[in-house]
Design an enzyme around this catalytic site. Sequence first.
Site, PDB file in Angstrom:
ATOM      1  CB  SER A  52      -0.912   0.016   1.226  1.00 22.01           C
ATOM      2  OG  SER A  52      -1.701  -1.136   1.232  1.00 22.01           O
TER       3      SER A  52
ATOM      4  CB  CYS B 125      -3.553  -4.280   2.286  1.00 28.41           C
ATOM      5  SG  CYS B 125      -5.232  -3.702   2.025  1.00 28.41           S
TER       6      CYS B 125
ATOM      7  CB  CYS C 117      -7.406  -5.349   4.405  1.00 33.46           C
ATOM      8  SG  CYS C 117      -5.937  -4.683   5.178  1.00 33.46           S
TER       9      CYS C 117
ATOM     10  CE  LYS D 121     -10.632  -8.151   7.339  1.00 31.10           C
ATOM     11  NZ  LYS D 121      -9.656  -7.569   8.218  1.00 31.10           N
TER      12      LYS D 121
ATOM     13  CE1 TYR E  96      -8.018  -3.777  14.120  1.00 27.63           C
ATOM     14  CE2 TYR E  96      -6.073  -3.822  15.505  1.00 27.63           C
ATOM     15  CZ  TYR E  96      -7.105  -3.118  14.909  1.00 27.63           C
ATOM     16  OH  TYR E  96      -7.214  -1.776  15.100  1.00 27.63           O
ATOM     17  CB  ILE E  97      -5.027 -11.719  12.621  1.00 24.52           C
ATOM     18  CG1 ILE E  97      -4.515 -10.543  11.766  1.00 24.52           C
ATOM     19  CG2 ILE E  97      -5.035 -13.027  11.826  1.00 24.52           C
ATOM     20  CD1 ILE E  97      -3.117 -10.721  11.199  1.00 24.52           C
TER      21      ILE E  97
ATOM     22  CD  GLU F 114     -10.442  -8.553  11.321  1.00 21.00           C
ATOM     23  OE1 GLU F 114     -10.836  -7.386  11.322  1.00 21.00           O
ATOM     24  OE2 GLU F 114      -9.539  -8.948  10.552  1.00 21.00           O
TER      25      GLU F 114
ATOM     26  N   GLY G 194       0.667 -11.450  16.171  1.00 20.12           N
ATOM     27  CA  GLY G 194       1.347 -10.213  15.795  1.00 20.12           C
ATOM     28  C   GLY G 194       2.210 -10.369  14.556  1.00 20.12           C
TER      29      GLY G 194
ATOM     30  CB  ALA H 176     -13.692  -1.571  11.116  1.00 22.00           C
TER      31      ALA H 176
ATOM     32  CG  HIS I  77     -37.197   6.884  13.087  1.00 21.96           C
ATOM     33  ND1 HIS I  77     -36.756   6.168  14.178  1.00 21.96           N
ATOM     34  CD2 HIS I  77     -38.499   6.553  12.904  1.00 21.96           C
ATOM     35  CE1 HIS I  77     -37.758   5.437  14.645  1.00 21.96           C
ATOM     36  NE2 HIS I  77     -38.826   5.640  13.887  1.00 21.96           N
TER      37      HIS I  77
ATOM     38  CD  GLU J  94     -33.698   6.190  15.256  1.00 25.00           C
ATOM     39  OE1 GLU J  94     -34.340   7.216  15.488  1.00 25.00           O
ATOM     40  OE2 GLU J  94     -34.168   5.221  14.630  1.00 25.00           O
TER      41      GLU J  94
HETATM   42  P1  NDP Z   1      -2.184  -7.898  17.165  1.00 23.02           P
HETATM   43  O1  NDP Z   1      -1.030  -7.124  17.671  1.00 23.02           O
HETATM   44  O2  NDP Z   1      -3.482  -7.227  16.957  1.00 23.02           O
HETATM   45  O3  NDP Z   1      -2.441  -9.118  18.157  1.00 23.02           O
HETATM   46  C1  NDP Z   1      -1.439 -10.028  18.467  1.00 23.02           C
HETATM   47  C2  NDP Z   1      -1.986 -10.947  19.524  1.00 23.02           C
HETATM   48  O4  NDP Z   1      -1.043 -11.984  19.775  1.00 23.02           O
HETATM   49  C3  NDP Z   1      -2.232 -10.238  20.845  1.00 23.02           C
HETATM   50  O5  NDP Z   1      -3.423 -10.743  21.388  1.00 23.02           O
HETATM   51  C4  NDP Z   1      -1.022 -10.633  21.664  1.00 23.02           C
HETATM   52  O6  NDP Z   1      -1.258 -10.663  23.037  1.00 23.02           O
HETATM   53  C5  NDP Z   1      -0.757 -12.036  21.157  1.00 23.02           C
HETATM   54  N1  NDP Z   1       0.636 -12.449  21.301  1.00 23.02           N
HETATM   55  C6  NDP Z   1       1.737 -11.768  20.911  1.00 23.02           C
HETATM   56  N2  NDP Z   1       2.851 -12.470  21.231  1.00 23.02           N
HETATM   57  C7  NDP Z   1       2.435 -13.600  21.831  1.00 23.02           C
HETATM   58  C8  NDP Z   1       3.118 -14.711  22.392  1.00 23.02           C
HETATM   59  N3  NDP Z   1       4.430 -14.778  22.401  1.00 23.02           N
HETATM   60  N4  NDP Z   1       2.382 -15.693  22.945  1.00 23.02           N
HETATM   61  C9  NDP Z   1       1.017 -15.638  22.951  1.00 23.02           C
HETATM   62  N5  NDP Z   1       0.324 -14.599  22.431  1.00 23.02           N
HETATM   63  C10 NDP Z   1       1.026 -13.600  21.886  1.00 23.02           C
HETATM   64  O7  NDP Z   1      -1.657  -8.613  15.852  1.00 23.02           O
HETATM   65  P2  NDP Z   1      -2.391  -9.461  14.732  1.00 23.02           P
HETATM   66  O8  NDP Z   1      -1.441 -10.521  14.363  1.00 23.02           O
HETATM   67  O9  NDP Z   1      -3.764  -9.847  15.135  1.00 23.02           O
HETATM   68  O10 NDP Z   1      -2.499  -8.410  13.556  1.00 23.02           O
HETATM   69  C11 NDP Z   1      -1.349  -7.679  13.131  1.00 23.02           C
HETATM   70  C12 NDP Z   1      -1.707  -6.247  12.817  1.00 23.02           C
HETATM   71  O11 NDP Z   1      -2.396  -6.205  11.586  1.00 23.02           O
HETATM   72  C13 NDP Z   1      -2.671  -5.600  13.804  1.00 23.02           C
HETATM   73  O12 NDP Z   1      -2.011  -5.041  14.907  1.00 23.02           O
HETATM   74  C14 NDP Z   1      -3.342  -4.560  12.975  1.00 23.02           C
HETATM   75  O13 NDP Z   1      -2.554  -3.398  13.014  1.00 23.02           O
HETATM   76  C15 NDP Z   1      -3.340  -5.169  11.588  1.00 23.02           C
HETATM   77  N6  NDP Z   1      -4.678  -5.710  11.256  1.00 23.02           N
HETATM   78  C16 NDP Z   1      -5.727  -4.851  11.159  1.00 23.02           C
HETATM   79  C17 NDP Z   1      -6.979  -5.321  10.854  1.00 23.02           C
HETATM   80  C18 NDP Z   1      -8.115  -4.363  10.748  1.00 23.02           C
HETATM   81  O14 NDP Z   1      -7.901  -3.170  10.635  1.00 23.02           O
HETATM   82  N7  NDP Z   1      -9.369  -4.855  10.787  1.00 23.02           N
HETATM   83  C19 NDP Z   1      -7.224  -6.742  10.620  1.00 23.02           C
HETATM   84  C20 NDP Z   1      -6.066  -7.560  10.769  1.00 23.02           C
HETATM   85  C21 NDP Z   1      -4.840  -7.051  11.076  1.00 23.02           C
HETATM   86  P3  NDP Z   1      -1.265  -9.335  23.946  1.00 23.02           P
HETATM   87  O15 NDP Z   1      -2.524  -8.611  23.647  1.00 23.02           O
HETATM   88  O16 NDP Z   1      -1.205  -9.855  25.331  1.00 23.02           O
HETATM   89  O17 NDP Z   1      -0.033  -8.565  23.575  1.00 23.02           O
END
Ligand code: NDP
Length: 463
Positions: free
Chosen positions: A15, A43, A48, A51, A180-181, A184, A265, A344, A439, A444
């Site tokens: 992107s 993306c 995105c 997905k 997020y992932i 979702e 992550g 979102a 409405h 609303e």
């Molecule tokens: P996120 O950062 O959203 O979530 C990562 C998750 O993994 C968290 O719950 C985290 O826990 C957990 N985690 C991280 N390390 C470990 C570990 N060592 N052991 C166990 N659990 C762990 O990342 P995602 O992979 O879901 O998505 C990546 C990025 O992509 C997002 O941050 C977002 O910016 C983007 N994205 C946006 C979307 C949207 O706009 N709809 C959709 C999909 C992705 P903890 O919370 O405790 O740190």
Amino acid sequence: MSQYDYDLFVIGGGSGGVRSGRIAATLGKKVGIAEEFRYGGTCVIRGCVPKKLLVYASHFSSDFEAAKGFGWDVGDSSFDWKTLIGSKDQEIDRLEGLYEKGLNNAGAEIFRTRAVLEGPHEVRLVNEDRVVSAEKIIIAVGGTPNRMKQMSGWEHCITSDEVFDLEQFPKNIVIQGGGYIAVEFACILAGLGAKTTLVYRGEEILRGFDWDIRTLLHEEMVRRGITVICGRTLESVEKIADSTLNVNLSDGTQIQADQVLQATGRLPVTEGLGLEKAGVEVASNYSIKVDDYSKTNVDSIWALGDVTNRVALTPVAIHEAMCFIDTEYRGIRTKPDHALIATAVFTQPEIGTIGLSEEEAGEQYPKLDIYRAHFRPMKNTLSGSSEKMLMKLIVDSETGIIVGLHIMGEAAGEMAQTLAIAIKMGATKDDFDRTMAVHPTAAEELVTMYQASYHVIDGKRTD
Ligand code: NDP
């Protein structure tokens, strides 16, 4: 004549990279751009866009259920994963073509190769084994899923890179993560019929979001048949048969699954990029350090998007690219603005959010007025679904400014996009009150909540 082969060379066709390369070329700059995988980046190719297509597909099961209350007999229904993935692939191919066409039409030179830095102005095109020079270089290589390689059996797990192209639909899947992932995909796969278990290490899913949203989504996911296990991690995964995995959790329990999705992550893909050759500094998590204008410590090199570990969202990377163009090629110094980014989460129900959670706002403002409506939307009076909708406004008592807005329910993402304009403009609760309701809509509620549900004083709720 310039001493360089290109005015701008962009590494990464996602992107941020495509936007900066395309606009620079439109402005008459000589642009080269290299991508080692597919144009469109995460993306478009495996994020995105596919997905969201899967999200649409996953809604049909509950829509078929809801149809009965409206007099429809949908009859027997069945779902075919291969058809869905085939249609998704066609659409992604089309979009990838459009990305390339846009670059071509603008006059950028496209390379399909890995590219690495050789110096502050030099880029090696790996497949062609040659070095080109550029006055300015943008690194927009994005991120890659954290594969959790420290975990025994990580190689049996998939990530969001693979989930879109599975040969077989997973009948029984364990997902690790609470971001997020994870949420979702839990909703997508459960909606398509998979037995789904989500394992999250923390107290409650979606850390960083408003507590109401986190707990209500958890409840809704459980209501839809998803098993949500908090406070645990995956210790190891063993393959016991071709499509059977034993998943061992940190509390000693074991779950069997045919797939395990790690959604833990994403990491910046800076390894082997030649950053040290060019002298580009990285942070401790290997993301590229940049200043307020996306410039690295090297005067001729910028970095955009997920590789910089600012806010990992597509529109943010595109915005950072446009700020680079304004600053470097239009003579308007423009810093990317990362405040009040609406987002979102495409779960079932969907989430739309702008600004601060109640907890964050409580730390920043001495007194807050919270307006909260949790109601059964009209559609569900006939559909038979007990799913409720949440609308929540967090208002600074002193100024009346809405500092947080959170929605859970149908079209929450669409609402977040439109409301983000008002919130970004500094809308107050009075502004909302003066706005006539449309409405009958669910939205609303946002302009008809006349009385605060409760207050938060010095971070503590008072009813
Ligand atoms: P996120 O950062 O959203 O979530 C990562 C998750 O993994 C968290 O719950 C985290 O826990 C957990 N985690 C991280 N390390 C470990 C570990 N060592 N052991 C166990 N659990 C762990 O990342 P995602 O992979 O879901 O998505 C990546 C990025 O992509 C997002 O941050 C977002 O910016 C983007 N994205 C946006 C979307 C949207 O706009 N709809 C959709 C999909 C992705 P903890 O919370 O405790 O740190």
